[in-house]
Scaffold this motif. Structure first.
Motif, PDB file in Angstrom:
ATOM      1  N   UNK A  31      12.017 -43.723   8.463  1.00 36.49           N
ATOM      2  CA  UNK A  31      13.273 -43.869   7.728  1.00 36.49           C
ATOM      3  C   UNK A  31      14.275 -42.793   8.143  1.00 36.49           C
ATOM      4  N   UNK A  32      13.856 -41.529   8.096  1.00 31.76           N
ATOM      5  CA  UNK A  32      14.789 -40.438   8.397  1.00 31.76           C
ATOM      6  C   UNK A  32      15.173 -40.377   9.872  1.00 31.76           C
ATOM      7  N   UNK A  33      14.216 -40.574  10.762  1.00 31.78           N
ATOM      8  CA  UNK A  33      14.488 -40.426  12.195  1.00 31.78           C
ATOM      9  C   UNK A  33      15.000 -41.719  12.835  1.00 31.78           C
ATOM     10  N   UNK A  34      14.339 -42.837  12.560  1.00 30.02           N
ATOM     11  CA  UNK A  34      14.727 -44.086  13.205  1.00 30.02           C
ATOM     12  C   UNK A  34      15.893 -44.770  12.499  1.00 30.02           C
ATOM     13  N   UNK A  35      15.816 -44.920  11.182  1.00 26.64           N
ATOM     14  CA  UNK A  35      16.869 -45.616  10.441  1.00 26.64           C
ATOM     15  C   UNK A  35      18.127 -44.774  10.320  1.00 26.64           C
ATOM     16  N   UNK A  36      17.975 -43.506   9.878  1.00 22.73           N
ATOM     17  CA  UNK A  36      19.158 -42.654   9.702  1.00 22.73           C
ATOM     18  C   UNK A  36      19.577 -41.942  10.982  1.00 22.73           C
ATOM     19  N   UNK A  37      18.662 -41.802  11.949  1.00 23.74           N
ATOM     20  CA  UNK A  37      19.001 -41.161  13.209  1.00 23.74           C
ATOM     21  C   UNK A  37      18.933 -39.653  13.205  1.00 23.74           C
ATOM     22  N   UNK A  38      18.294 -39.038  12.196  1.00 23.74           N
ATOM     23  CA  UNK A  38      18.136 -37.585  12.215  1.00 23.74           C
ATOM     24  C   UNK A  38      17.093 -37.217  13.268  1.00 23.74           C
ATOM     25  N   UNK A  39      17.302 -36.114  13.987  1.00 23.48           N
ATOM     26  CA  UNK A  39      16.384 -35.766  15.083  1.00 23.48           C
ATOM     27  C   UNK A  39      15.074 -35.135  14.599  1.00 23.48           C
ATOM     28  N   UNK A  40      13.970 -35.703  15.040  1.00 26.89           N
ATOM     29  CA  UNK A  40      12.665 -35.104  14.762  1.00 26.89           C
ATOM     30  C   UNK A  40      12.535 -33.836  15.592  1.00 26.89           C
ATOM     31  N   UNK A  41      11.973 -32.791  15.014  1.00 23.77           N
ATOM     32  CA  UNK A  41      11.705 -31.565  15.767  1.00 23.77           C
ATOM     33  C   UNK A  41      10.600 -31.856  16.781  1.00 23.77           C
ATOM     34  N   UNK A  42      10.581 -31.157  17.910  1.00 19.76           N
ATOM     35  CA  UNK A  42       9.568 -31.430  18.936  1.00 19.76           C
ATOM     36  C   UNK A  42       8.137 -31.161  18.483  1.00 19.76           C
ATOM     37  N   UNK A  43       7.940 -30.241  17.556  1.00 19.96           N
ATOM     38  CA  UNK A  43       6.602 -29.977  17.015  1.00 19.96           C
ATOM     39  C   UNK A  43       6.694 -29.821  15.512  1.00 19.96           C
ATOM     40  N   UNK A  44       5.601 -30.150  14.842  1.00 19.50           N
ATOM     41  CA  UNK A  44       5.514 -30.028  13.388  1.00 19.50           C
ATOM     42  C   UNK A  44       4.100 -29.613  13.022  1.00 19.50           C
ATOM     43  N   UNK A  45       3.930 -28.906  11.908  1.00 14.99           N
ATOM     44  CA  UNK A  45       2.580 -28.549  11.474  1.00 14.99           C
ATOM     45  C   UNK A  45       1.838 -29.782  10.950  1.00 14.99           C
ATOM     46  N   UNK A  46       0.522 -29.697  10.843  1.00 14.47           N
ATOM     47  CA  UNK A  46      -0.243 -30.817  10.301  1.00 14.47           C
ATOM     48  C   UNK A  46       0.238 -31.196   8.895  1.00 14.47           C
ATOM     49  N   UNK A  47       0.334 -32.504   8.624  1.00 14.58           N
ATOM     50  CA  UNK A  47       0.751 -32.977   7.308  1.00 14.58           C
ATOM     51  C   UNK A  47       2.235 -32.893   7.066  1.00 14.58           C
ATOM     52  N   UNK A  48       3.019 -32.684   8.126  1.00 17.94           N
ATOM     53  CA  UNK A  48       4.467 -32.547   7.964  1.00 17.94           C
ATOM     54  C   UNK A  48       5.200 -33.104   9.179  1.00 17.94           C
ATOM     55  N   UNK A  49       6.458 -33.447   8.967  1.00 20.75           N
ATOM     56  CA  UNK A  49       7.371 -33.796  10.052  1.00 20.75           C
ATOM     57  C   UNK A  49       8.616 -32.972   9.854  1.00 20.75           C
ATOM     58  N   UNK A  50       8.887 -32.053  10.781  1.00 18.82           N
ATOM     59  CA  UNK A  50      10.108 -31.263  10.715  1.00 18.82           C
ATOM     60  C   UNK A  50      11.254 -32.093  11.264  1.00 18.82           C
ATOM     61  N   UNK A  51      12.414 -31.973  10.623  1.00 21.27           N
ATOM     62  CA  UNK A  51      13.626 -32.671  11.026  1.00 21.27           C
ATOM     63  C   UNK A  51      14.635 -31.604  11.460  1.00 21.27           C
TER      64      UNK A  51
END
Length: 127
Positions: A31-51
């Motif tokens: 939703x946040x990255x594909x639908x809204x177009x916010x950029x995913x961070x290149x790395x994220x900790x386990x259990x999380x997605x950094x934006x």
């Protein structure tokens, strides 16, 4: 303290990171990255997605609330975008339900949509 006073160095200066607890990390990432177009961070900790949003980074993380299923209650995030009308069209085409079509308001052109956990997002451009 009045708004004209200079804050002391130990006073809060404003929001510098946002973390949302979500019930389905992949669904929220989409939703946040594909639908809204916010950029995913290149790395994220386990259990999380950094934006890698600007000016404030945000994180989506697995729901760790004491009472599962309460994610999304009582919060509205405001996200600045360049073209509210174009994003509204993309969001509507994705199947996400918006509250109303874009309208001009006190903080520019805007519309509100709920993410998969019910967090309300008001997408707006500068007034």
């Amino acid at each position: 303290m009045s708004t004209t006073e200079t804050p002391a160095t130990d006073d809060p200066t404003g929001v510098d990171f946002v973390s949302l607890q979500v019930s389905d990390l992949e669904k929220s990432r989409a939703f946040y990255c594909d639908t809204l177009g916010l950029p995913a961070a290149p790395t994220s900790p386990p259990g999380a997605q950094l934006i890698a949003s600007r000016p404030v980074f945000m994180a989506l993380r697995t729901d760790i609330t004491p009472e599962p299923g309460t994610a999304g209650r009582g919060v509205t995030l405001w996200i600045a975008v360049d073209d509210v009308d174009a994003l509204y069209k993309a969001v509507a085409e994705s199947g996400a339900e918006t509250e109303a079509e874009p309208a001009d308001g006190p903080f520019g052109r805007m519309f509100t949509v709920a993410d998969p956990d019910g967090y309300r997002l008001t997408l707006h451009n500068a007034a």
